[in-house]
Each structure stands twice: as structure tokens, then as C-alpha cells.
Design an enzyme around this catalytic site. Structure first.
Site, mmCIF file in Angstrom:
data_model
loop_
_atom_site.group_PDB
_atom_site.id
_atom_site.type_symbol
_atom_site.label_atom_id
_atom_site.label_comp_id
_atom_site.label_asym_id
_atom_site.label_seq_id
_atom_site.Cartn_x
_atom_site.Cartn_y
_atom_site.Cartn_z
ATOM 1 C CG HIS A 17 -1.904 -1.047 1.349
ATOM 2 N ND1 HIS A 17 -2.053 -1.819 2.480
ATOM 3 C CD2 HIS A 17 -2.836 -1.498 0.467
ATOM 4 C CE1 HIS A 17 -3.034 -2.688 2.289
ATOM 5 N NE2 HIS A 17 -3.527 -2.523 1.085
ATOM 6 C CE LYS A 41 -13.607 -6.830 3.514
ATOM 7 N NZ LYS A 41 -13.079 -5.957 2.454
ATOM 8 C CB SER A 128 -4.395 -6.691 4.316
ATOM 9 O OG SER A 128 -3.966 -5.403 3.965
HETATM 10 P P1 ADP Z 1 -9.771 -3.970 -0.359
HETATM 11 O O1 ADP Z 1 -10.426 -4.727 0.754
HETATM 12 O O2 ADP Z 1 -10.582 -2.832 -0.876
HETATM 13 O O3 ADP Z 1 -9.178 -4.809 -1.459
HETATM 14 P P2 ADP Z 1 -7.062 -3.601 0.582
HETATM 15 O O4 ADP Z 1 -6.686 -2.790 1.756
HETATM 16 O O5 ADP Z 1 -6.806 -5.055 0.636
HETATM 17 O O6 ADP Z 1 -8.572 -3.237 0.357
HETATM 18 O O7 ADP Z 1 -6.355 -3.024 -0.717
HETATM 19 C C1 ADP Z 1 -6.467 -1.685 -1.121
HETATM 20 C C2 ADP Z 1 -5.805 -1.505 -2.472
HETATM 21 O O8 ADP Z 1 -4.415 -1.760 -2.371
HETATM 22 C C3 ADP Z 1 -6.303 -2.446 -3.563
HETATM 23 O O9 ADP Z 1 -6.315 -1.757 -4.786
HETATM 24 C C4 ADP Z 1 -5.273 -3.528 -3.616
HETATM 25 O O10 ADP Z 1 -5.206 -4.121 -4.896
HETATM 26 C C5 ADP Z 1 -4.033 -2.710 -3.330
HETATM 27 N N1 ADP Z 1 -2.958 -3.541 -2.780
HETATM 28 C C6 ADP Z 1 -3.001 -4.365 -1.730
HETATM 29 N N2 ADP Z 1 -1.816 -4.958 -1.527
HETATM 30 C C7 ADP Z 1 -0.987 -4.484 -2.484
HETATM 31 C C8 ADP Z 1 0.373 -4.737 -2.847
HETATM 32 N N3 ADP Z 1 1.122 -5.613 -2.174
HETATM 33 N N4 ADP Z 1 0.878 -4.066 -3.905
HETATM 34 C C9 ADP Z 1 0.113 -3.206 -4.586
HETATM 35 N N5 ADP Z 1 -1.179 -2.936 -4.324
HETATM 36 C C10 ADP Z 1 -1.726 -3.569 -3.290
#
Ligand code: ADP
Length: 155
Positions: A17, A41, A128
Site C-alpha cells: 500500500h 465485514k 493484508s
Molecule cells: P480492499 O479490501 O478494498 O481490497 P485492501 O486494503 O486489501 O482493500 O487493498 C487496497 C488496495 O491496495 C487495492 O487496490 C489492492 O489491490 C491494493 N494492494 C493491496 N496490496 C498491495 C500490494 N502488495 N501491492 C500493490 N497494491 C496492493
């Protein structure tokens, strides 16, 4: 003003992120990292904790704000006058998912563009979900989360 919203659960924030946000800072005047709150959720960490960690990571970045919202991301964008939604892409599966949402959002509001940023190979396996599994298993997450908050990330 070019304002972007980076929506997500950030449960918890990972180096993936942070990489996306940092690379987008030069492109926008303001980036709002926005935690979407979905009452259906189940989260591992409380909203306040997730936001506190993000504040800490970006405290020296004047262009970054951390916030939360309920409901549709496009409605929140309108509320904060953002014309861009940022999302990260790790894989083809991410792309297919993001494409569907981006098309829907664009159909609902033609003024909002989704900007998809590719994650570098070294972060493509970090999520995550994986970080939560490691924390639940009492493992070491220090390689996957920002170093300034790594020591706080336990249950
Ligand atoms: P959500 O539950 O909306 O998917 P996340 O917090 O898991 O929320 O992810 C938020 C954004 O960050 C999403 O666009 C996801 O694809 C991106 N993301 C998560 N992990 C990574 C990573 N390791 N590299 C790049 N983008 C990521």
C-alpha cells in the site's frame, strides 16, 4: 486541484500500500487514503488503529490525508471533490476485479477516473490477508509492513 482517493480496508496497511501511495504523490495535489467501512465485514484491527498506523506512516507527507467513509466509493469521492480513484494491481486476478469495479464506477459517474498502479514484483505477493495470517500465527511481519509501525502490529 487534482484530488485522488485511495480506498481500501488496510487491515493492516502493508509495504505494498505504502509503495502505491508514495509513487502517486507526484501525480496529485492531495491523496486521501480512505478506509471503507462495511458493517458486514469482519476486521482484525479496529478502524481507529488502522487509521492511526497510516497517520504515523505518512505524518511528514503534506499531500496525504487519512480518512474513513461508509457507502459507495464514488459517493465519497463526490463528497471530497476527488476525481480519481487509485487502486493497486498485483496480478491478473486483481486486474479483472478492478476492471469490473472501475467500469461500474465510470458508468455511475463519468467524471471519476480509476487509476490502476502496478505493484513491483517484490511486493506482488504481499496482502493484508497474508499479514493477518502471520499475525494470528504469531509470526514476524516486519518485512511486510512499514518499519515505523512493525513493532506495534500484534494482537
Ligand atoms: P480492499 O479490501 O478494498 O481490497 P485492501 O486494503 O486489501 O482493500 O487493498 C487496497 C488496495 O491496495 C487495492 O487496490 C489492492 O489491490 C491494493 N494492494 C493491496 N496490496 C498491495 C500490494 N502488495 N501491492 C500493490 N497494491 C496492493
Amino acid at each position: 486541484m487534482k484530488i485522488a482517493v485511495f480506498p481500501g480496508s488496510f487491515d493492516p496497511i502493508t509495504v505494498g500500500h505504502v509503495d502505491i501511495v508514495r509513487r502517486c504523490i507526484p501525480l496529485f495535489d492531495k491523496i486521501i487514503i480512505a478506509v471503507g467501512v462495511n458493517s458486514q465485514k469482519k476486521y482484525l484491527f479496529p478502524l481507529e488503529k488502522r487509521m492511526e498506523w497510516m497517520h504515523k506512516v505518512f505524518e511528514n507527507e503534506s499531500k496525504i490525508e487519512v480518512s474513513s467513509y461508509h457507502g459507495l466509493t464514488i459517493n465519497y469521492c463526490k463528497e471530497v471533490s476527488a476525481n480519481y480513484i487509485l487502486r493497486g494491481i498485483r496480478s491478473a486476478a486483481d486486474f479483472e476485479y478492478e476492471k469490473t469495479i472501475a467500469h461500474l464506477n465510470h458508468t455511475m459517474n463519468i467524471d471519476i477516473e480509476t487509476i490502476l498502479i502496478l505493484s513491483p514484483p517484490e511486493y506482488s505477493s504481499i496482502s493484508s490477508t497474508i499479514v493477518r495470517e502471520i499475525i494470528l500465527g504469531k509470526g514476524d511481519v516486519s518485512k511486510f509492513v512499514p518499519q515505523e509501525i512493525a513493532s506495534e502490529m500484534h494482537l
